[in-house]
Design a protein around this motif. Structure first.
Motif, mmCIF file in Angstrom:
data_model
loop_
_atom_site.group_PDB
_atom_site.id
_atom_site.type_symbol
_atom_site.label_atom_id
_atom_site.label_comp_id
_atom_site.label_asym_id
_atom_site.label_seq_id
_atom_site.Cartn_x
_atom_site.Cartn_y
_atom_site.Cartn_z
ATOM 1 N N UNK A 1 0.836 -1.163 -0.040
ATOM 2 C CA UNK A 1 -0.134 -0.066 0.091
ATOM 3 C C UNK A 1 1.044 1.346 -0.095
ATOM 4 N N UNK A 2 1.899 1.239 0.811
ATOM 5 C CA UNK A 2 2.752 2.286 0.816
ATOM 6 C C UNK A 2 3.344 2.847 -0.406
ATOM 7 N N UNK A 3 3.769 1.509 -1.103
ATOM 8 C CA UNK A 3 4.533 1.731 -2.465
ATOM 9 C C UNK A 3 3.776 2.238 -3.475
ATOM 10 N N UNK A 4 2.374 1.756 -3.366
ATOM 11 C CA UNK A 4 1.349 2.061 -4.414
ATOM 12 C C UNK A 4 1.010 3.648 -4.267
ATOM 13 N N UNK A 5 0.897 4.091 -2.861
ATOM 14 C CA UNK A 5 0.801 5.549 -2.584
ATOM 15 C C UNK A 5 1.899 6.415 -3.281
ATOM 16 N N UNK A 6 3.075 5.826 -3.317
ATOM 17 C CA UNK A 6 4.284 6.633 -3.767
ATOM 18 C C UNK A 6 4.272 6.390 -5.342
ATOM 19 N N UNK A 7 3.490 5.773 -5.820
ATOM 20 C CA UNK A 7 3.572 5.629 -7.295
ATOM 21 C C UNK A 7 4.355 4.631 -7.779
ATOM 22 N N UNK A 8 5.038 3.516 -7.108
ATOM 23 C CA UNK A 8 5.626 2.320 -7.460
ATOM 24 C C UNK A 8 4.563 1.030 -7.553
ATOM 25 N N UNK A 9 4.917 0.559 -8.841
ATOM 26 C CA UNK A 9 4.006 -0.552 -9.078
ATOM 27 C C UNK A 9 4.578 -1.891 -8.487
ATOM 28 N N UNK A 10 3.659 -2.669 -7.867
ATOM 29 C CA UNK A 10 3.897 -4.228 -7.617
ATOM 30 C C UNK A 10 2.958 -4.837 -8.574
ATOM 31 N N UNK A 11 3.726 -5.849 -9.359
ATOM 32 C CA UNK A 11 5.023 -6.378 -9.100
ATOM 33 C C UNK A 11 6.154 -5.892 -10.185
ATOM 34 N N UNK A 12 5.625 -4.951 -10.914
ATOM 35 C CA UNK A 12 6.642 -4.393 -11.884
ATOM 36 C C UNK A 12 8.026 -4.047 -11.558
ATOM 37 N N UNK A 13 7.915 -3.005 -10.121
ATOM 38 C CA UNK A 13 8.955 -2.641 -9.647
ATOM 39 C C UNK A 13 9.585 -3.458 -8.666
ATOM 40 N N UNK A 14 8.924 -4.396 -7.925
ATOM 41 C CA UNK A 14 9.343 -5.099 -6.642
ATOM 42 C C UNK A 14 8.155 -6.162 -6.569
ATOM 43 N N UNK A 15 8.595 -7.313 -6.479
ATOM 44 C CA UNK A 15 7.841 -8.525 -5.970
ATOM 45 C C UNK A 15 7.717 -8.553 -4.490
ATOM 46 N N UNK A 16 6.373 -9.267 -4.152
ATOM 47 C CA UNK A 16 6.291 -9.287 -2.743
ATOM 48 C C UNK A 16 5.651 -10.570 -2.312
ATOM 49 N N UNK A 17 6.165 -11.283 -1.447
ATOM 50 C CA UNK A 17 5.537 -12.578 -0.742
ATOM 51 C C UNK A 17 5.235 -12.405 0.802
ATOM 52 N N UNK A 18 3.862 -13.024 1.096
ATOM 53 C CA UNK A 18 3.479 -12.634 2.611
ATOM 54 C C UNK A 18 3.522 -13.777 3.295
ATOM 55 N N UNK A 19 3.105 -14.228 4.463
ATOM 56 C CA UNK A 19 3.004 -15.302 4.986
ATOM 57 C C UNK A 19 1.536 -15.445 5.969
ATOM 58 N N UNK A 20 1.046 -16.667 5.763
ATOM 59 C CA UNK A 20 -0.495 -16.370 6.501
ATOM 60 C C UNK A 20 -1.673 -17.053 5.528
#
Length: 339
Positions: free
Chosen positions: A253-272
């Motif tokens: 959410x913070x990256x998207x508010x800063x105009x950064x695209x997920x996963x184009x700029x950075x990929x993210x994996x969670x847990x649960x």
């Protein structure tokens, strides 16, 4: 004129068996022959008899209640585990009491354990003092999700293996610059997931750079803070494994508010794999804990301990599963190698 309330003696007289047999047929029907059980149930219907659970528990020296100690009731992670727990306890005749260990005074723990408030306790908070849980004046205790050494039984997943799976997936997607957003320092889940991530990265010949480790907790604000740190890095990891889905939500959410695209700029994996994970934009790739199964097994093992009047029992380690969604993609062009 007040109508007479049917008693267990009325049921016994009408069905032609003893009151002990009536009680057994109602509380443990599998231990009574089918013709006898049917005769008792027929007499119950004809008399309108309703068992008094308070009286039964008093005779059995039980409360009929199970206490769940949860570290944060606002955390959506616990909802499905509690549902699984209730699905076992309610048919067994237990009521589920829930207390939040983060809002209640710390001194209440001794009261919960020694007051006779419950026949058993399910602990979801691994930060509670182990010495208090080890007192012999307590009822049977089982830990769910977290654990304390090997002295108390627990039901949990293989957290280190889950972290290894997450790192391996990112590697297979082409990432070599992988960071980690940690949970709270000192927490057994944090340490186990960090150890698993380190072990897999080492096996793959990759470093876990100190500036790519984002310290925090399992919450949304912690994930958001990790994103701000990521944005400030000169050399950024192209993928981040978060120690919880909530932290991953905050990070994305913070990256998207800063105009950064997920996963184009950075990929993210969670847990649960909490409920919201599948509804994010993009949907979150994560390590699924079988939360309902954790609750069910904790309830079953605790019920068995209560029946056996045992303070100890077996532990279970459940497998995790990688849930592939759209928050992971190959790294940006030209960033697939280490700097």
């Amino acid at each position: 004129m007040r109508q007479k309330v049917a008693t267990i003696q009325d049921v016994a007289r009408l069905s032609g068996v003893s009151t002990a047999t009536v009680s057994r047929a109602l509380s443990h029907p599998d231990r009574v022959a089918e013709p006898t059980r049917e005769a008792v149930l027929r007499a119950v219907r004809e008399t309108g008899y309703v068992a008094n659970p308070m009286a039964r528990n008093l005779r059995r020296r039980r409360t009929g209640s199970i206490l769940a100690l949860v570290p944060n009731l606002a955390n959506p992670f616990f909802s499905e585990i509690l549902s699984g727990l209730a699905s076992v306890l309610t048919p067994a005749g237990y009521g589920l009491l829930i207390a939040d260990t983060h809002t209640d005074p710390a001194g209440r723990l001794t009261y919960y354990l020694e007051s006779g408030l419950a026949d058993g306790v399910v602990v979801f908070d691994g930060t509670l003092p182990e010495e208090a849980l080890a007192t012999r004046r307590r009822p049977p205790v089982i830990l769910a999700c977290e654990w304390m050494g090997e002295t108390l039984p627990s039901v949990r997943v293989d957290n280190a293996a889950g972290a290894e799976i997450a790192i391996r997936h990112l590697y297979e997607m082409g990432h070599r610059r992988i960071g980690h957003a940690m949970g709270p320092v000192g927490n057994v889940l944090t340490e186990s997931r960090l150890a698993g991530a380190r072990r897999e990265l080492e096996a793959l010949g990759l470093p876990l750079r100190e500036d790519w480790i984002f310290r925090g907790d399992f919450g949304l604000a912690s994930g958001s803070a990790a994103a701000m740190t990521w944005l400030g890095l000169k050399e950024r990891p192209t993928a981040v494994f978060c120690a919880s889905d909530e932290a991953a939500c905050g990070f994305m959410g913070a990256l998207q508010h800063a105009g950064i695209s997920v996963p184009s700029a950075v990929s993210v994996v969670g847990f649960d794999d909490i409920e919201v994970a599948a509804h994010l934009v993009p949907p979150l790739t994560t390590i699924r804990q079988p939360r309902r199964q954790i609750g069910r097994r904790a309830g079953e093992l605790l019920s068995a301990m209560i029946e056996a009047r045992a303070l100890g029992g077996p532990s279970e380690l459940l497998p995790v599963e990688l849930i592939r969604r759209q928050s992971v993609a190959p790294p940006p062009p030209g960033q697939g190698d280490l700097p």
